[in-house]
Design a protein around this motif. Structure first.
Motif, short mmCIF file in Angstrom:
data_model
loop_
_atom_site.label_atom_id
_atom_site.label_comp_id
_atom_site.label_asym_id
_atom_site.label_seq_id
_atom_site.Cartn_x
_atom_site.Cartn_y
_atom_site.Cartn_z
N ASP A 176 -37.57 34.50 35.93
CA ASP A 176 -37.38 35.85 35.38
C ASP A 176 -36.66 36.76 36.38
OD1 ASP A 176 -38.44 35.53 32.86
OD2 ASP A 176 -40.47 36.08 33.44
N GLU A 180 -33.11 38.60 35.70
CA GLU A 180 -32.98 40.06 35.78
C GLU A 180 -31.87 40.47 36.75
OE1 GLU A 180 -36.87 41.29 36.86
OE2 GLU A 180 -37.75 40.79 34.91
N LYS A 221 -32.72 36.26 24.45
CA LYS A 221 -33.73 37.26 24.13
C LYS A 221 -33.80 38.32 25.22
CE LYS A 221 -38.54 37.91 22.71
NZ LYS A 221 -38.72 39.09 23.58
N LYS A 222 -33.71 37.91 26.48
CA LYS A 222 -33.71 38.86 27.58
C LYS A 222 -32.52 39.82 27.46
CE LYS A 222 -37.13 37.59 30.46
NZ LYS A 222 -38.15 38.53 31.01
N ASP A 225 -33.24 42.23 24.56
CA ASP A 225 -34.29 43.19 24.93
C ASP A 225 -33.72 44.30 25.81
OD1 ASP A 225 -36.20 41.85 23.50
OD2 ASP A 225 -37.07 40.81 25.22
N LEU A 226 -32.87 43.92 26.77
CA LEU A 226 -32.24 44.93 27.62
C LEU A 226 -31.29 45.79 26.80
CD1 LEU A 226 -31.64 46.24 30.33
CD2 LEU A 226 -29.97 44.42 30.78
N LYS A 228 -31.57 46.62 23.69
CA LYS A 228 -32.38 47.58 22.93
C LYS A 228 -32.76 48.77 23.80
CE LYS A 228 -35.81 45.79 20.60
NZ LYS A 228 -36.97 44.89 20.33
N THR A 229 -33.17 48.50 25.02
CA THR A 229 -33.54 49.58 25.94
C THR A 229 -32.36 50.49 26.22
OG1 THR A 229 -35.22 48.19 27.00
CG2 THR A 229 -34.43 50.09 28.25
N THR A 245 -25.10 43.74 29.38
CA THR A 245 -26.09 42.70 29.07
C THR A 245 -25.49 41.29 29.09
OG1 THR A 245 -25.73 43.17 26.71
CG2 THR A 245 -27.63 44.20 27.77
N GLN A 261 -32.61 40.46 15.75
CA GLN A 261 -33.33 41.68 15.41
C GLN A 261 -33.34 42.00 13.92
OE1 GLN A 261 -35.19 43.58 17.61
NE2 GLN A 261 -34.77 41.80 18.90
N TYR A 268 -29.42 49.79 14.59
CA TYR A 268 -30.56 50.02 15.49
C TYR A 268 -30.42 51.38 16.17
CZ TYR A 268 -34.16 49.08 19.00
OH TYR A 268 -35.29 49.15 19.79
#
Length: 274
Positions: A176, A180, A221-222, A225-226, A228-229, A245, A261, A268
């Motif tokens: 992880d 990141e 997915k990571k 997810d980023l 979306k943030t 991303t 999603q 979104y």
């Protein structure tokens, strides 16, 4: 053999020769851990900086005047621990009859001591040879002469130095952290495997068993997810979000985001900014 078959054989041999690694190469290593294997034996010698190696579960830091033996088809991970780390790599891909004894002795050496320390006289000679290679990087004869000279001397003037065995295990926290740190770039399975000192196939199997999805699916997915943030923060355009991303382009980003999603990135964003 007819003429066309002969020409094909010669062309195939020429292509194989061009694709073969040079006998001696100077390489600057990346700062991230990489992991691979190849069908030939290598001798790696540190020239500058510090390099972390893991060969068959045995890890060590290789500095100037130190080295390691990587036998054919052996998983190994490696990466620079300094701003820049240079190594000399001796490739032994297709030994001729007069090379077979040297290759046999090198393989025998690796069974006892994967890592070795050069004495000062050999280090000085290698420094001189490296300068010659740098001044004539395309001289194949010089590359071969350098490889032959160093290999012959290695068999008589090296000694082992202390190593520690790193337990090869799957550590999701380490994976992880690596993801990141590199999420804005392309991330290969080999790089993820190298981050936890595992071979690529072993890593893929352990990852799927313990996480339930493939490494590729996990990284996607990571990324989403980023994304979306970043969309929720409203500071970046969708094109910038795609770039931050690690998606190759906005079209790929939109397709992946929508698939995972159920809504597009623009849909979104409308949930937060109308």
């Amino acid at each position: 053999m007819n003429l066309s078959s002969l020409n094909f054989s010669l062309e195939s041999a020429s292509r194989a020769k061009l694709l073969s690694p040079r006998p001696a190469e100077l390489i600057t290593l990346p700062s991230y851990m990489d992991c691979h294997e190849h069908s030939y034996t290598q001798i790696v010698i540190g020239l500058k900086g510090l390099v972390e190696f893991e060969v068959s579960g045995v890890a060590n830091v290789v500095g100037t005047g130190q080295g390691c033996v990587v036998t054919a088809s052996t998983d190994h991970a490696f990466g620079s621990l300094a701003h820049q780390s240079d190594i000399l790599v001796l490739n032994l891909p297709y030994p001729a009859e007069d090379d077979s004894l040297i290759l046999q002795k090198i393989n025998e050496l690796s069974k006892m001591d994967i890592y070795f320390q050069l004495d000062s006289s050999i280090q000085k000679l290698i420094d001189m040879l490296v300068q010659e290679i740098r001044s004539s990087p395309n001289d194949l004869l010089l590359s071969r002469a350098c490889s032959d000279t160093v290999l012959a001397l290695l068999l008589h003037h090296i000694s082992a130095f202390d190593v520690h065995r790193r337990e090869s295990r799957f550590d999701l926290e380490v994976v992880d952290r690596y993801i990141e740190q590199h999420l804005s770039r392309r991330i290969s399975i080999a790089q993820l495997a190298g981050s936890v000192y595992l071979g690529e196939s072993q890593f893929h199997q352990l990852f799927k068993e313990q996480v339930g999805v493939t490494p590729h699916q996990y990284v996607l997915k990571k990324r989403v997810d980023l994304a979306k943030t970043l969309i929720e923060q409203g500071r970046f355009s969708l094109g910038q979000v795609a770039e931050l991303t690690g998606f190759s382009n906005q079209s790929t980003f939109t397709h992946t985001f929508s698939r995972l999603q159920g809504v597009s990135p623009s849909q979104y964003r409308k949930r937060f900014y109308r």
